[in-house]
Structures are given as structure tokens and as C-alpha cells.
Design a protein around this motif. Structure first.
Motif, PDB file in Angstrom:
ATOM      1  N   LEU A  21       0.855  -1.180   0.000  1.00 43.79           N
ATOM      2  CA  LEU A  21       0.000   0.000   0.000  1.00 43.79           C
ATOM      3  C   LEU A  21       0.894   1.233   0.000  1.00 43.79           C
ATOM      4  O   LEU A  21       1.973   1.221   0.590  1.00 43.79           O
ATOM      5  CB  LEU A  21      -0.871   0.061   1.257  1.00 43.79           C
ATOM      6  N   LYS A  22       0.434   2.287  -0.648  1.00 47.82           N
ATOM      7  CA  LYS A  22       1.111   3.581  -0.579  1.00 47.82           C
ATOM      8  C   LYS A  22       0.116   4.594  -0.034  1.00 47.82           C
ATOM      9  O   LYS A  22      -1.008   4.694  -0.519  1.00 47.82           O
ATOM     10  CB  LYS A  22       1.580   4.058  -1.960  1.00 47.82           C
ATOM     11  N   LEU A  23       0.554   5.329   0.986  1.00 43.30           N
ATOM     12  CA  LEU A  23      -0.251   6.404   1.552  1.00 43.30           C
ATOM     13  C   LEU A  23       0.442   7.718   1.232  1.00 43.30           C
ATOM     14  O   LEU A  23       1.609   7.907   1.578  1.00 43.30           O
ATOM     15  CB  LEU A  23      -0.372   6.257   3.073  1.00 43.30           C
ATOM     16  N   TYR A  24      -0.249   8.605   0.572  1.00 42.37           N
ATOM     17  CA  TYR A  24       0.262   9.939   0.253  1.00 42.37           C
ATOM     18  C   TYR A  24      -0.365  10.899   1.245  1.00 42.37           C
ATOM     19  O   TYR A  24      -1.591  11.079   1.252  1.00 42.37           O
ATOM     20  CB  TYR A  24      -0.106  10.345  -1.176  1.00 42.37           C
ATOM     21  N   LYS A  33      -3.951  10.643  -1.114  1.00 41.71           N
ATOM     22  CA  LYS A  33      -4.151   9.603  -2.120  1.00 41.71           C
ATOM     23  C   LYS A  33      -3.680   8.278  -1.534  1.00 41.71           C
ATOM     24  O   LYS A  33      -2.759   8.244  -0.721  1.00 41.71           O
ATOM     25  CB  LYS A  33      -3.334   9.950  -3.376  1.00 41.71           C
ATOM     26  N   THR A  34      -4.320   7.199  -1.939  1.00 45.34           N
ATOM     27  CA  THR A  34      -3.868   5.855  -1.559  1.00 45.34           C
ATOM     28  C   THR A  34      -3.822   4.982  -2.803  1.00 45.34           C
ATOM     29  O   THR A  34      -4.638   5.129  -3.712  1.00 45.34           O
ATOM     30  CB  THR A  34      -4.807   5.200  -0.523  1.00 45.34           C
ATOM     31  N   LEU A  44      -5.135   3.027  -7.976  1.00 44.45           N
ATOM     32  CA  LEU A  44      -5.674   4.040  -7.077  1.00 44.45           C
ATOM     33  C   LEU A  44      -6.799   3.433  -6.246  1.00 44.45           C
ATOM     34  O   LEU A  44      -7.611   2.665  -6.755  1.00 44.45           O
ATOM     35  CB  LEU A  44      -6.213   5.215  -7.905  1.00 44.45           C
ATOM     36  N   ASP A  45      -6.834   3.738  -4.947  1.00 42.61           N
ATOM     37  CA  ASP A  45      -7.874   3.217  -4.065  1.00 42.61           C
ATOM     38  C   ASP A  45      -8.505   4.379  -3.298  1.00 42.61           C
ATOM     39  O   ASP A  45      -8.026   4.782  -2.246  1.00 42.61           O
ATOM     40  CB  ASP A  45      -7.294   2.186  -3.096  1.00 42.61           C
ATOM     41  N   LYS A  50     -10.870   7.489   1.784  1.00 47.15           N
ATOM     42  CA  LYS A  50     -12.069   8.002   2.463  1.00 47.15           C
ATOM     43  C   LYS A  50     -12.197   7.426   3.862  1.00 47.15           C
ATOM     44  O   LYS A  50     -12.520   8.142   4.811  1.00 47.15           O
ATOM     45  CB  LYS A  50     -13.320   7.680   1.645  1.00 47.15           C
ATOM     46  N   ILE A  51     -11.945   6.122   3.998  1.00 47.18           N
ATOM     47  CA  ILE A  51     -12.044   5.474   5.309  1.00 47.18           C
ATOM     48  C   ILE A  51     -11.032   6.076   6.287  1.00 47.18           C
ATOM     49  O   ILE A  51     -11.373   6.431   7.420  1.00 47.18           O
ATOM     50  CB  ILE A  51     -11.825   3.949   5.180  1.00 47.18           C
ATOM     51  N   LEU A  52      -9.775   6.198   5.853  1.00 42.38           N
ATOM     52  CA  LEU A  52      -8.737   6.718   6.744  1.00 42.38           C
ATOM     53  C   LEU A  52      -8.966   8.182   7.111  1.00 42.38           C
ATOM     54  O   LEU A  52      -8.694   8.590   8.237  1.00 42.38           O
ATOM     55  CB  LEU A  52      -7.360   6.529   6.114  1.00 42.38           C
ATOM     56  N   ASN A  53      -9.465   8.973   6.178  1.00 40.92           N
ATOM     57  CA  ASN A  53      -9.709  10.389   6.475  1.00 40.92           C
ATOM     58  C   ASN A  53     -10.914  10.606   7.372  1.00 40.92           C
ATOM     59  O   ASN A  53     -11.062  11.681   7.955  1.00 40.92           O
ATOM     60  CB  ASN A  53      -9.843  11.201   5.187  1.00 40.92           C
ATOM     61  N   GLN A  54     -11.791   9.616   7.521  1.00 38.28           N
ATOM     62  CA  GLN A  54     -12.922   9.740   8.433  1.00 38.28           C
ATOM     63  C   GLN A  54     -12.507   9.510   9.884  1.00 38.28           C
ATOM     64  O   GLN A  54     -13.217   9.903  10.801  1.00 38.28           O
ATOM     65  CB  GLN A  54     -14.029   8.762   8.058  1.00 38.28           C
ATOM     66  N   LEU A  55     -11.355   8.873  10.080  1.00 41.59           N
ATOM     67  CA  LEU A  55     -10.869   8.653  11.436  1.00 41.59           C
ATOM     68  C   LEU A  55     -10.399   9.977  12.029  1.00 41.59           C
ATOM     69  O   LEU A  55      -9.911  10.846  11.311  1.00 41.59           O
ATOM     70  CB  LEU A  55      -9.724   7.633  11.422  1.00 41.59           C
TER      71      LEU A  55
END
Length: 71
Positions: A21-24, A33-34, A44-45, A50-55
Motif C-alpha cells: 500500500l502507498k499512503l500519500y 491519495k492511496t 488508485l484506491d 475516504k475510510i482513513l480520512n474519516q478517522l
């Protein structure tokens, strides 16, 4: 950089299915971006982003970062 338990659980779930996985992360600490690697191709995922930014957790950084996570 310490990942909180919420991030760890979600990332571990993704790494069971995808090899990398790449996390930008932007300078504001949000995931910009992921990408996931499947069969040697980076895809691109948007769903993971969206899931990570909701945390409620943000990374504290003043620069743009790219983090690559492998199984």
C-alpha cells in the motif's frame, strides 16, 4: 511515526489482500491519495483514502509524505 490502532486494523486488513500500500499524506496531515499493488500493478484506491480520512487522527507533518507499506 506511530500508527494508531484504528489505522493499524484497517491497514492490516488491506495488507492481507494486497502485497503493498502507498499512503500519500499532504502537508496538513490528511491522506491525499492511496494506492494498492495487485499483481505488480499500482491501482488508485479512493475507498481506503475516504475510510482513513474519516478517522479522527491526523499525521503531524509540515511536508508531503509518501509511505509504502509491505506485507
Amino acid at each position: 511515526m506511530k500508527l494508531e490502532n484504528h489505522y493499524t486494523a484497517i491497514i492490516e486488513m488491506y495488507l492481507q489482500k494486497y502485497s503493498q500500500l502507498k499512503l500519500y499524506i499532504d502537508a496538513n496531515g490528511k491522506i491525499a491519495k492511496t494506492e494498492k499493488e495487485q499483481d505488480g500493478i499500482w491501482q488508485l484506491d479512493r475507498n481506503l483514502r475516504k475510510i482513513l480520512n474519516q478517522l479522527p487522527i491526523n499525521f503531524e507533518t509540515t511536508k508531503n509524505l509518501v509511505i509504502t507499506l509491505k506485507q
